[in-house]
Design a protein around this motif. Structure first.
Motif, PDB file in Angstrom:
ATOM      1  N   ASN A  45       0.870  -1.181   0.000  1.00 43.34           N
ATOM      2  CA  ASN A  45       0.000   0.000   0.000  1.00 43.34           C
ATOM      3  C   ASN A  45       0.904   1.227   0.000  1.00 43.34           C
ATOM      4  OD1 ASN A  45       0.695   0.409   2.828  1.00 43.34           O
ATOM      5  ND2 ASN A  45      -0.873  -1.101   3.355  1.00 43.34           N
ATOM      6  N   ASN A  46       0.495   2.341   0.590  1.00 43.41           N
ATOM      7  CA  ASN A  46       1.356   3.519   0.562  1.00 43.41           C
ATOM      8  C   ASN A  46       2.583   3.398   1.456  1.00 43.41           C
ATOM      9  OD1 ASN A  46       0.366   3.958   3.161  1.00 43.41           O
ATOM     10  ND2 ASN A  46      -1.042   5.598   2.548  1.00 43.41           N
ATOM     11  N   GLY A  47       2.594   2.396   2.342  1.00 46.21           N
ATOM     12  CA  GLY A  47       3.776   2.130   3.143  1.00 46.21           C
ATOM     13  C   GLY A  47       4.018   3.088   4.287  1.00 46.21           C
ATOM     14  N   LYS A  48       3.098   4.027   4.531  1.00 42.91           N
ATOM     15  CA  LYS A  48       3.322   4.991   5.599  1.00 42.91           C
ATOM     16  C   LYS A  48       3.149   4.348   6.967  1.00 42.91           C
ATOM     17  CE  LYS A  48       2.288   9.234   3.069  1.00 42.91           C
ATOM     18  NZ  LYS A  48       1.487  10.493   3.048  1.00 42.91           N
ATOM     19  N   TYR A  49       3.857   4.870   7.922  1.00 40.59           N
ATOM     20  CA  TYR A  49       3.917   4.259   9.248  1.00 40.59           C
ATOM     21  C   TYR A  49       2.532   4.101   9.862  1.00 40.59           C
ATOM     22  CZ  TYR A  49       5.028   3.581  14.178  1.00 40.59           C
ATOM     23  OH  TYR A  49       5.104   3.090  15.459  1.00 40.59           O
ATOM     24  N   ALA A  50       2.235   2.894  10.280  1.00 35.65           N
ATOM     25  CA  ALA A  50       1.038   2.560  11.033  1.00 35.65           C
ATOM     26  C   ALA A  50       1.355   1.249  11.742  1.00 35.65           C
ATOM     27  CB  ALA A  50      -0.179   2.413  10.126  1.00 35.65           C
ATOM     28  N   TYR A  51       0.389   0.714  12.453  1.00 35.87           N
ATOM     29  CA  TYR A  51       0.644  -0.508  13.200  1.00 35.87           C
ATOM     30  C   TYR A  51       1.024  -1.645  12.260  1.00 35.87           C
ATOM     31  CZ  TYR A  51       0.114  -4.282  16.575  1.00 35.87           C
ATOM     32  OH  TYR A  51       0.358  -5.366  17.384  1.00 35.87           O
ATOM     33  N   ASP A  52       2.278  -2.077  12.320  1.00 33.23           N
ATOM     34  CA  ASP A  52       2.825  -3.194  11.540  1.00 33.23           C
ATOM     35  C   ASP A  52       2.539  -3.067  10.045  1.00 33.23           C
ATOM     36  OD1 ASP A  52       4.477  -5.381  11.617  1.00 33.23           O
ATOM     37  OD2 ASP A  52       2.873  -6.843  11.819  1.00 33.23           O
ATOM     38  N   ASN A  53       2.585  -1.851   9.531  1.00 32.58           N
ATOM     39  CA  ASN A  53       2.256  -1.643   8.119  1.00 32.58           C
ATOM     40  C   ASN A  53       3.491  -1.833   7.232  1.00 32.58           C
ATOM     41  OD1 ASN A  53       0.490  -0.989   5.956  1.00 32.58           O
ATOM     42  ND2 ASN A  53       1.326   1.091   5.912  1.00 32.58           N
ATOM     43  N   ILE A  54       4.183  -2.961   7.383  1.00 32.61           N
ATOM     44  CA  ILE A  54       5.332  -3.216   6.535  1.00 32.61           C
ATOM     45  C   ILE A  54       4.873  -3.647   5.149  1.00 32.61           C
ATOM     46  CG2 ILE A  54       6.882  -3.776   8.439  1.00 32.61           C
ATOM     47  CD1 ILE A  54       6.481  -6.744   7.720  1.00 32.61           C
ATOM     48  N   GLN A  55       5.650  -3.216   4.151  1.00 32.96           N
ATOM     49  CA  GLN A  55       5.460  -3.684   2.783  1.00 32.96           C
ATOM     50  C   GLN A  55       6.379  -4.889   2.619  1.00 32.96           C
ATOM     51  OE1 GLN A  55       3.046  -1.298   1.157  1.00 32.96           O
ATOM     52  NE2 GLN A  55       3.128  -1.241   3.384  1.00 32.96           N
ATOM     53  N   MET A  56       5.862  -5.986   2.106  1.00 35.51           N
ATOM     54  CA  MET A  56       6.595  -7.245   2.175  1.00 35.51           C
ATOM     55  C   MET A  56       6.636  -7.943   0.816  1.00 35.51           C
ATOM     56  SD  MET A  56       5.949 -10.467   4.736  1.00 35.51           S
ATOM     57  CE  MET A  56       7.070 -11.870   4.757  1.00 35.51           C
ATOM     58  N   PHE A  57       7.874  -8.268   0.383  1.00 35.90           N
ATOM     59  CA  PHE A  57       8.119  -9.008  -0.848  1.00 35.90           C
ATOM     60  C   PHE A  57       8.916 -10.251  -0.455  1.00 35.90           C
ATOM     61  CE2 PHE A  57       7.907  -4.491  -1.503  1.00 35.90           C
ATOM     62  CZ  PHE A  57       7.013  -4.350  -2.555  1.00 35.90           C
ATOM     63  N   VAL A  58       8.398 -11.428  -0.772  1.00 38.97           N
ATOM     64  CA  VAL A  58       8.935 -12.661  -0.202  1.00 38.97           C
ATOM     65  C   VAL A  58       8.948 -13.768  -1.251  1.00 38.97           C
ATOM     66  CG1 VAL A  58       6.631 -13.237   0.679  1.00 38.97           C
ATOM     67  CG2 VAL A  58       8.636 -14.344   1.693  1.00 38.97           C
ATOM     68  N   ASN A  59       9.946 -14.636  -1.134  1.00 43.00           N
ATOM     69  CA  ASN A  59       9.999 -15.806  -2.013  1.00 43.00           C
ATOM     70  C   ASN A  59      10.454 -17.023  -1.209  1.00 43.00           C
ATOM     71  OD1 ASN A  59       9.871 -17.287  -4.445  1.00 43.00           O
ATOM     72  ND2 ASN A  59      12.088 -17.085  -4.712  1.00 43.00           N
ATOM     73  N   THR A  60       9.831 -18.166  -1.470  1.00 41.20           N
ATOM     74  CA  THR A  60      10.197 -19.417  -0.823  1.00 41.20           C
ATOM     75  C   THR A  60      10.539 -20.441  -1.894  1.00 41.20           C
ATOM     76  OG1 THR A  60       8.689 -18.978   1.023  1.00 41.20           O
ATOM     77  CG2 THR A  60       9.435 -21.235   0.739  1.00 41.20           C
ATOM     78  N   TRP A  61      11.706 -21.071  -1.728  1.00 42.01           N
ATOM     79  CA  TRP A  61      12.132 -22.141  -2.637  1.00 42.01           C
ATOM     80  C   TRP A  61      12.295 -23.422  -1.843  1.00 42.01           C
ATOM     81  CZ3 TRP A  61      17.804 -23.337  -3.978  1.00 42.01           C
ATOM     82  CH2 TRP A  61      17.875 -24.448  -4.815  1.00 42.01           C
ATOM     83  N   SER A  62      11.646 -24.480  -2.310  1.00 42.06           N
ATOM     84  CA  SER A  62      11.735 -25.790  -1.670  1.00 42.06           C
ATOM     85  C   SER A  62      12.306 -26.789  -2.663  1.00 42.06           C
ATOM     86  CB  SER A  62      10.349 -26.254  -1.205  1.00 42.06           C
ATOM     87  OG  SER A  62       9.751 -25.298  -0.357  1.00 42.06           O
ATOM     88  N   HIS A  63      13.153 -27.688  -2.155  1.00 41.42           N
ATOM     89  CA  HIS A  63      13.784 -28.673  -3.044  1.00 41.42           C
ATOM     90  C   HIS A  63      13.951 -30.003  -2.320  1.00 41.42           C
ATOM     91  CE1 HIS A  63      16.325 -30.459  -6.110  1.00 41.42           C
ATOM     92  NE2 HIS A  63      17.238 -30.740  -5.190  1.00 41.42           N
ATOM     93  N   LYS A  64      13.613 -31.067  -3.024  1.00 40.55           N
ATOM     94  CA  LYS A  64      13.775 -32.422  -2.507  1.00 40.55           C
ATOM     95  C   LYS A  64      14.961 -33.077  -3.204  1.00 40.55           C
ATOM     96  CE  LYS A  64      11.333 -36.890  -2.351  1.00 40.55           C
ATOM     97  NZ  LYS A  64      10.058 -37.574  -2.679  1.00 40.55           N
ATOM     98  N   PHE A  65      15.979 -33.433  -2.414  1.00 41.60           N
ATOM     99  CA  PHE A  65      17.141 -34.125  -2.964  1.00 41.60           C
ATOM    100  C   PHE A  65      16.849 -35.607  -3.174  1.00 41.60           C
ATOM    101  CE2 PHE A  65      18.820 -30.445  -0.683  1.00 41.60           C
ATOM    102  CZ  PHE A  65      19.663 -29.875  -1.636  1.00 41.60           C
ATOM    103  N   ASN A  66      16.243 -36.211  -2.157  1.00 40.75           N
ATOM    104  CA  ASN A  66      15.850 -37.606  -2.245  1.00 40.75           C
ATOM    105  C   ASN A  66      14.798 -37.856  -1.172  1.00 40.75           C
ATOM    106  OD1 ASN A  66      17.328 -38.161   0.249  1.00 40.75           O
ATOM    107  ND2 ASN A  66      19.193 -38.109  -1.032  1.00 40.75           N
ATOM    108  N   ASP A  67      14.426 -39.091  -0.942  1.00 41.73           N
ATOM    109  CA  ASP A  67      13.342 -39.383  -0.002  1.00 41.73           C
ATOM    110  C   ASP A  67      13.695 -39.054   1.443  1.00 41.73           C
ATOM    111  OD1 ASP A  67      11.724 -40.229  -2.030  1.00 41.73           O
ATOM    112  OD2 ASP A  67      12.145 -42.370  -1.760  1.00 41.73           O
TER     113      ASP A  67
END
Length: 677
Positions: free
Chosen positions: A517-539
């Motif tokens: 949003n506008n990102g202006k200070y308010a209660y926990d008004n963080i702007q958040m950009f996130v990425n999760t990578w998951s990888h399976k090597f084997n069982d």
């Protein structure tokens, strides 16, 4: 988590009655001729008188107006009470009358407008007399209620030591109430209840009188309202409450096979791992059947008419988590978490869920679901939303508290793409490797990355499965950890995610704009950009990595004159600036190893850079390193207990952040035990 046992979707045990008709006509011999007769299916009847008891949480809010100013104070308490009522059922509709009362210490106090005296309220009970209307969805009854509300509130204005000028006023109050709830029939005459009530007693003007002499002192006006969340148990005096429902002759209900998972197979084994799939927030996995059954539901399913309970797909379950730690810190573990007190044993969570997951395997109809999660314990501090019982933390900083971190409804549309799930209400923030719900975590303690990102949001999330490899999410909420009715802090906040998985489901990439949003200070008004990578090597070996970047604009300086939101930190702005831009970024990696069918091993490493100190309260970067073990064991069923010992070391590089700002290093040896029901 629990042992995976099949959940059959048919109506279960159907008693066929064969009527034997005697042929008494003028024939050479009498014969008994078997013919088809109607089939009977057990259906729960809610009609009759019932009595019960309940335990819950009460929250009372008082806004004072005195001759010299105003103040607000609020009391909250554990409430114990009882109810009595009568239902009458017509088809699926149920109407009734009910009276109930609950007792608890709702006392609270605040500094009077004169800045010297203490203004406080003595309130110890709440009562209601209501009508109810509900709809039966066996074995559950969903209902609305409304009527009169009653309480007694006495108001005091007293000096720090007893004074002849101390004042008292107030008395009996009458108002109105509205509520919503669900009764869930366990077996025969017993049912469990979850209910929320809002009580409004309006504003009342009255005289404050001198306590010593009884003479008039001043006029006061107090606006009073209250909330109650209750978990109850009722006994219904109805010996025939399982009435036979007649199906047409010849109609039978065939047992259906357990639904099969659609799309890609699960990449992980659960147990021992906490989950069988890669992270996805804001929705259940589309195309994955709900086959998990906890010990409480298994007991209900194995009882009389258990098949009816299976058919409803409504489940009640939960857990209790107790943790302990030993640390080199002696005053505080912060910014580590969730345990915050060093060298102590704590009740982290006691959780009670009621939910129904939409059926996302079928393709022929729109389905629905809901979830209500109740949490009591230390961990409420990490779920609280401003505007929902938040005074426990933001005003009183209580160690233990109660919260409802999720309450939402869902609609599933199989006709849109490969399926679309729409979730509306309060839900856990997306996306994360970790979760507020203890059994879903790899370790007992949490990463700093997770502790200082958003907890819950209230809004709408749409999850659309495009095909087996691609999924998109979009929606909007009122801001991080803030209710929509908090006018000064709530902001319209869009969100969007994309999730890709490889054809063999050994990789998943899940980037999200969690809040923008506008990102202006308010209660926990963080702007958040996130990425999760998951990888399976084997069982036996998989890894998960999460990275995010967050910021807020115009954050007040810790050295400046502007106010800072409670339970948050200001920023360490450059000299001469009263506000500034406050970013933070973090990365965490999990290496997870399967040891046996009931054991796994975890390595977690992370780096967290609190560039302006707005997230943790200290302007520094951190690294944390944890090693842990998870072991499932049997308590009152297979895999109903989880033990997680852990060793954690952490370091703050630029300033002492640990043990209330006196140490740069901290070592924690911790463990928790979870009992699932």
């Amino acid at each position: 988590m629990w042992a995976r046992t099949p959940v059959i979707r048919s109506l279960g045990s159907i008693a066929a009655v064969a009527a034997l008709l005697a042929n008494t006509g003028a024939q050479a011999a009498d014969a008994l001729v078997p013919t088809k007769a109607p089939l009977f299916v057990a259906g729960y009847s809610w009609s009759g008188l019932y009595v019960g008891g309940h335990v819950g949480a009460g929250f009372s809010y008082r806004n004072w107006m005195l001759s010299d100013g105003s103040l607000a104070e609020a009391g909250n308490a554990v409430m114990l009470g009882g109810q009595i009522g009568f239902n009458h059922q017509v088809g699926k509709w149920v109407i009734g009358l009910e009276g109930e009362a609950a007792w608890g210490n709702l006392k609270d106090e605040g500094v009077c407008p004169d800045g010297v005296n203490t203004c406080w309220t003595r309130q110890s009970w709440l009562a209601t007399a209501t009508g109810r209307i509900g709809y039966a969805f066996d074995p559950a009854l969903f209902y609305l209620k409304g009527g009169g509300a009653f309480t007694r509130a006495d108001y005091f204005k007293t000096a720090p030591i007893p004074s002849p000028l101390d004042e008292k006023g107030g008395g009996f109050r009458i108002g109105w109430t509205a509520g919503v709830g669900m009764d869930y029939a366990l077996w025969n005459n017993w049912s469990v209840r979850l209910e929320y009530d809002y009580l409004d007693f309006g504003s009342r003007a009255f005289a404050m009188n001198n306590i010593a002499t009884g003479t008039f002192a001043e006029n006061a006006t107090v606006r009073l309202k209250a909330h109650e969340v209750k978990l109850g148990l009722n006994y219904l005096f109805n010996p025939g409450n399982f009435n036979p429902i007649v199906l047409p002759a010849g109609q039978t209900k065939q047992t259906e096979p357990e639904p099969q998972r659609l799309g890609l197979p699960a990449p992980l084994d659960s147990p021992p791992f906490p989950t069988s799939d890669w992270p996805l927030g804001g929705s259940q996995l589309i195309g994955v059947p709900d086959t998990a059954v906890g010990p409480l539901m298994k007991w209900i399913y194995d009882g009389p008419n258990g098949q009816a309970w299976k058919d409803s797909r409504i489940k009640i379950y939960g857990w209790a988590e107790v943790g302990a730690n030993a640390s080199t810190s002696t005053q505080s573990l912060a910014p580590a978490g969730y345990p915050i007190h060093p060298n102590r044993v704590e009740l982290d969570q006691f959780v009670f869920h009621i939910e129904r997951l939409p059926d996302t395997v079928q393709k022929d109809h729109v389905d629905w679901g809901f979830n209500v999660t109740n949490v009591y314990g230390l961990d409420y501090r990490y779920t609280i939303m401003k505007g929902i019982f938040s005074d426990q933390l933001l005003a009183k900083n209580r160690t233990y508290g109660y919260d409802v971190p999720t309450f939402y409804g869902e609609l599933y549309f199989p006709q849109i793409a490969e399926g679309m799930n729409v979730r509306v209400g309060r839900y856990l923030s997306v996306p994360d490797i970790e979760t507020q719900m203890a059994p879903g975590n790899w370790l007992y303690t949490h990463s700093l990355l997770y502790i200082f990102d958003p907890f819950t949001q209230m809004g709408v999330v749409n999850t659309v499965k495009l095909n087996d490899q691609w999924l998109i999410q979009f929606g909007a909420h009122a801001g991080n950890d803030v209710a929509p009715w908090e006018k000064t802090d709530a902001k319209f906040t869009p969100m969007a995610c994309v999730r890709w998985t490889s054809k063999d489901n050994n990789d998943s990439i899940y980037p999200c704009i969690n809040s923008i949003n506008n990102g202006k200070y308010a209660y926990d008004n963080i702007q958040m950009f996130v990425n999760t990578w998951s990888h399976k090597f084997n069982d036996t070996w998989n890894m998960q990595t999460e990275f995010y970047y967050t910021y807020q604009r115009d954050v007040p300086s810790v050295f400046g004159p502007l106010p800072i939101e409670p339970n948050t930190s200001g920023a360490f702005c450059p000299p001469g600036q009263i506000t500034c831009f406050a970013p933070a970024w973090a990365i965490v990696n999990y290496q997870n190893f399967k040891i046996s069918k009931t054991d796994y091993f975890v390595l977690r490493n992370e780096y967290f850079d609190d560039v302006k100190g707005q997230r943790t309260g200290t302007q520094t970067s951190y690294s944390t390193h944890s090693i842990g073990w998870g072991h499932w064991f049997n308590v009152w069923g297979e895999n109903t207990g989880l033990f997680r010992p852990e060793l954690r070391y952490e370091h703050s590089y630029n300033a002492p952040a640990y043990n209330l700002g006196t140490r740069k290093d901290q070592v924690i040896v911790a463990a928790d035990v979870i009992f699932l029901y």
